[in-house]
Write a protein that holds these residues in place. Sequence first.
Motif, PDB file in Angstrom:
ATOM      1  N   ARG A 157     -21.759  51.070  22.611  1.00 11.27           N
ATOM      2  CA  ARG A 157     -22.177  50.715  23.966  1.00 11.27           C
ATOM      3  C   ARG A 157     -21.131  49.828  24.642  1.00 11.27           C
ATOM      4  O   ARG A 157     -20.803  50.030  25.824  1.00 11.27           O
ATOM      5  N   ILE A 158     -20.622  48.833  23.905  1.00 10.84           N
ATOM      6  CA  ILE A 158     -19.614  47.926  24.471  1.00 10.84           C
ATOM      7  C   ILE A 158     -18.385  48.698  24.934  1.00 10.84           C
ATOM      8  O   ILE A 158     -17.815  48.422  25.996  1.00 10.84           O
ATOM      9  N   THR A 159     -17.982  49.689  24.156  1.00 11.33           N
ATOM     10  CA  THR A 159     -16.750  50.434  24.437  1.00 11.33           C
ATOM     11  C   THR A 159     -16.992  51.717  25.223  1.00 11.33           C
ATOM     12  O   THR A 159     -16.040  52.417  25.556  1.00 11.33           O
ATOM     13  N   ASN A 160     -18.268  52.003  25.510  1.00  9.51           N
ATOM     14  CA  ASN A 160     -18.644  53.254  26.187  1.00  9.51           C
ATOM     15  C   ASN A 160     -18.014  54.457  25.476  1.00  9.51           C
ATOM     16  O   ASN A 160     -17.364  55.311  26.086  1.00  9.51           O
ATOM     17  N   SER A 161     -18.236  54.500  24.160  1.00 10.87           N
ATOM     18  CA  SER A 161     -17.611  55.535  23.341  1.00 10.87           C
ATOM     19  C   SER A 161     -18.610  56.593  22.899  1.00 10.87           C
ATOM     20  O   SER A 161     -19.733  56.263  22.491  1.00 10.87           O
ATOM     21  N   PRO A 162     -18.199  57.859  22.941  1.00 13.50           N
ATOM     22  CA  PRO A 162     -18.991  58.900  22.293  1.00 13.50           C
ATOM     23  C   PRO A 162     -18.853  58.766  20.788  1.00 13.50           C
ATOM     24  O   PRO A 162     -17.889  58.169  20.294  1.00 13.50           O
ATOM     25  N   VAL A 163     -19.807  59.310  20.058  1.00 16.64           N
ATOM     26  CA  VAL A 163     -19.865  59.122  18.610  1.00 16.64           C
ATOM     27  C   VAL A 163     -19.876  60.467  17.888  1.00 16.64           C
ATOM     28  O   VAL A 163     -20.567  61.401  18.299  1.00 16.64           O
ATOM     29  N   ILE A 164     -19.094  60.552  16.830  1.00 19.41           N
ATOM     30  CA  ILE A 164     -19.186  61.666  15.888  1.00 19.41           C
ATOM     31  C   ILE A 164     -19.777  61.107  14.601  1.00 19.41           C
ATOM     32  O   ILE A 164     -19.303  60.103  14.067  1.00 19.41           O
ATOM     33  N   LEU A 165     -20.818  61.753  14.105  1.00 15.64           N
ATOM     34  CA  LEU A 165     -21.502  61.320  12.893  1.00 15.64           C
ATOM     35  C   LEU A 165     -20.978  62.123  11.698  1.00 15.64           C
ATOM     36  O   LEU A 165     -20.922  63.351  11.740  1.00 15.64           O
ATOM     37  N   VAL A 166     -20.577  61.416  10.642  1.00 12.46           N
ATOM     38  CA  VAL A 166     -20.009  62.054   9.462  1.00 12.46           C
ATOM     39  C   VAL A 166     -21.002  62.002   8.304  1.00 12.46           C
ATOM     40  O   VAL A 166     -21.579  60.946   8.014  1.00 12.46           O
ATOM     41  N   GLY A 167     -21.194  63.147   7.651  1.00 13.24           N
ATOM     42  CA  GLY A 167     -22.048  63.228   6.466  1.00 13.24           C
ATOM     43  C   GLY A 167     -21.255  63.726   5.279  1.00 13.24           C
ATOM     44  O   GLY A 167     -20.374  64.583   5.412  1.00 13.24           O
ATOM     45  N   ASP A 168     -21.550  63.199   4.110  1.00 13.17           N
ATOM     46  CA  ASP A 168     -20.841  63.535   2.874  1.00 13.17           C
ATOM     47  C   ASP A 168     -21.666  64.552   2.091  1.00 13.17           C
ATOM     48  O   ASP A 168     -22.691  64.214   1.505  1.00 13.17           O
ATOM     49  N   ILE A 169     -21.199  65.813   2.073  1.00 13.83           N
ATOM     50  CA  ILE A 169     -21.945  66.862   1.394  1.00 13.83           C
ATOM     51  C   ILE A 169     -21.826  66.764  -0.122  1.00 13.83           C
ATOM     52  O   ILE A 169     -22.673  67.269  -0.867  1.00 13.83           O
ATOM     53  N   GLU A 170     -20.795  66.099  -0.610  1.00 12.10           N
ATOM     54  CA  GLU A 170     -20.589  66.007  -2.057  1.00 12.10           C
ATOM     55  C   GLU A 170     -21.737  65.289  -2.745  1.00 12.10           C
ATOM     56  O   GLU A 170     -22.086  65.601  -3.884  1.00 12.10           O
ATOM     57  N   LYS A 171     -22.350  64.330  -2.069  1.00  8.68           N
ATOM     58  CA  LYS A 171     -23.434  63.555  -2.669  1.00  8.68           C
ATOM     59  C   LYS A 171     -24.770  64.297  -2.611  1.00  8.68           C
ATOM     60  O   LYS A 171     -25.760  63.848  -3.191  1.00  8.68           O
ATOM     61  N   GLY A 172     -24.826  65.410  -1.887  1.00  8.81           N
ATOM     62  CA  GLY A 172     -26.071  66.158  -1.770  1.00  8.81           C
ATOM     63  C   GLY A 172     -26.933  65.663  -0.624  1.00  8.81           C
ATOM     64  O   GLY A 172     -26.827  64.515  -0.194  1.00  8.81           O
ATOM     65  N   GLY A 173     -27.803  66.562  -0.124  1.00  9.37           N
ATOM     66  CA  GLY A 173     -28.736  66.184   0.930  1.00  9.37           C
ATOM     67  C   GLY A 173     -28.093  65.895   2.262  1.00  9.37           C
ATOM     68  O   GLY A 173     -28.600  65.088   3.038  1.00  9.37           O
ATOM     69  N   VAL A 174     -26.973  66.558   2.562  1.00 10.27           N
ATOM     70  CA  VAL A 174     -26.240  66.214   3.773  1.00 10.27           C
ATOM     71  C   VAL A 174     -27.034  66.525   5.037  1.00 10.27           C
ATOM     72  O   VAL A 174     -27.006  65.741   5.998  1.00 10.27           O
ATOM     73  N   PHE A 175     -27.772  67.644   5.061  1.00  7.79           N
ATOM     74  CA  PHE A 175     -28.536  67.975   6.271  1.00  7.79           C
ATOM     75  C   PHE A 175     -29.684  66.996   6.468  1.00  7.79           C
ATOM     76  O   PHE A 175     -29.970  66.577   7.591  1.00  7.79           O
ATOM     77  N   ALA A 176     -30.328  66.606   5.373  1.00  5.46           N
ATOM     78  CA  ALA A 176     -31.411  65.621   5.468  1.00  5.46           C
ATOM     79  C   ALA A 176     -30.876  64.281   5.973  1.00  5.46           C
ATOM     80  O   ALA A 176     -31.508  63.632   6.813  1.00  5.46           O
TER      81      ALA A 176
END
Length: 500
Positions: A157-176
């Motif tokens: 919010r401070i930087t008015n930045s869009p966000v990309i969310l990263v998930g680690d599939i190696e650990k399992g349950g990435v979609f959840a």
Amino acid sequence: MSKAIPIMIQGTHSDAGKSAIVTALCRIFSQDGYVTAPFKSQNMALNSYITVDGKEIGRAQGVQAEAAGVTATTDMNPILIKPTGNYESQIVVHGQVYKNMKAGEYRKSFYEQGIKLIEESYKRLEDTFERIVIEGAGSPAEINLNDRELVNMRVARITNSPVILVGDIEKGGVFASLVGTLQLLEREDHQRVIGVIINKFRGDVSLLEPGLSWFEEYSGVPVLGVVPYIDNLMIEAEDSVVLSQYTSKADASKEIDIAVIRYPFISNFTDIDPFFEESDCHVRFVKNPEELGNPDIVILPGSKNTIEDMLFLYNSGLVNRLLDLSQKGKFIFGICGGYQMLGSTIEDQMGMESSLQKTDGLGIIPMKTSIRTKKTTTLSEGIVTYKEMEIPVTGYEIHMGESDYEEACESFIRIKGSSDGFMSKDGKVIGTYFHGIFHNDLLREEFLNDVRVSKGLNPIIDRAAFSTKREEAFDRLAKVVRENIKLDEIYKKMSEYQKA
């Protein structure tokens, strides 16, 4: 120059690969002609980086600045938190120690000051750079902390930045984990997420396609990339959680066995990174006498709480084994806190690192160390006389201890007007305050060849330069990420977000 265009990388949890993605984007944007800076408002890490003006920031931000081809400054990481134990941490503000604080005190009394620091630092970066790649920490869905957090959506919010969310599939349950994180975000924050990246994928990406389609339809958030797992990526880590991926067992196929002592408050373990690139070396991290075995080299790395970690050596039974290995003529190398442990005593009368005031060291070096109130943070250089060779070395120092010899000893490094460290007459015991000492290619080569000769092996001449390999690693990371994300779409969404 117009104000910088930012992008923020957040993750579903710690070690999702945020730092690697930020490093890759810093390199990619730089390759594409944009003057780029990394930014992490608040970093909790025991691996530090020293800027050219002698200030301390998180190591990841220093490395990301290197990937971007720019000089690191404290504006890239204005707040650094270094845990010292007992729920207390050393707070470093713009590269200098502010004070030690417990988590509750920090959260309660530092918040407004932290917001101001973040705003001021980002403003300076925004006025200087064209692209800023911002890194979050942990997860933005920590609902018990979000009212006073200083590193995730508050910074977006401070930087008015869009966000990309990263998930680690190696650990399992990435979609959840991706769906759960998105659902726990406030509506305003959810709308900032322009897409997700699935990280550390192994296998045929076509087999993942049904899941990707389901995710996009269910969440309404696009998948901007599936980044494969990258083996042997030689880019320094900032979090000791990565140490769990390293073995504690020896590898008989490698000629030199290096055991690194993994005590609880291990810091700046990236000092060991160059050995991972040596074809004849196997590096392992050990926590007990059984794991230690019979290595050729034992390295005692840095420590954020030297007394507590020295007590760990006693309580684990490692002290007797280390003394036995030293008596048998094995190579023992201590760096910073590890160097202090090689001495006879360590005192902390002011309680700067520990509530314990004094402990005995290993007694291998006739040296006493006192922890002082003033912290040394500096880039250093000097000359090592090793096997009759004069070898220039560079490094950096981060320590609150001062060490004094109890009898005349041979120093390891000659510094202009001074000296550093200890080296035994046979070269089998070495201690130094210089972090990054093994990044000096010629010294590393001579040291490893000394070990080889002691084992009856032939020397290896002209080992590859570590700095060259690291630049190659930046390029390899950027290439893999560029080929597996929708970069044009990311550029487009970054620009559109600023115009909205």
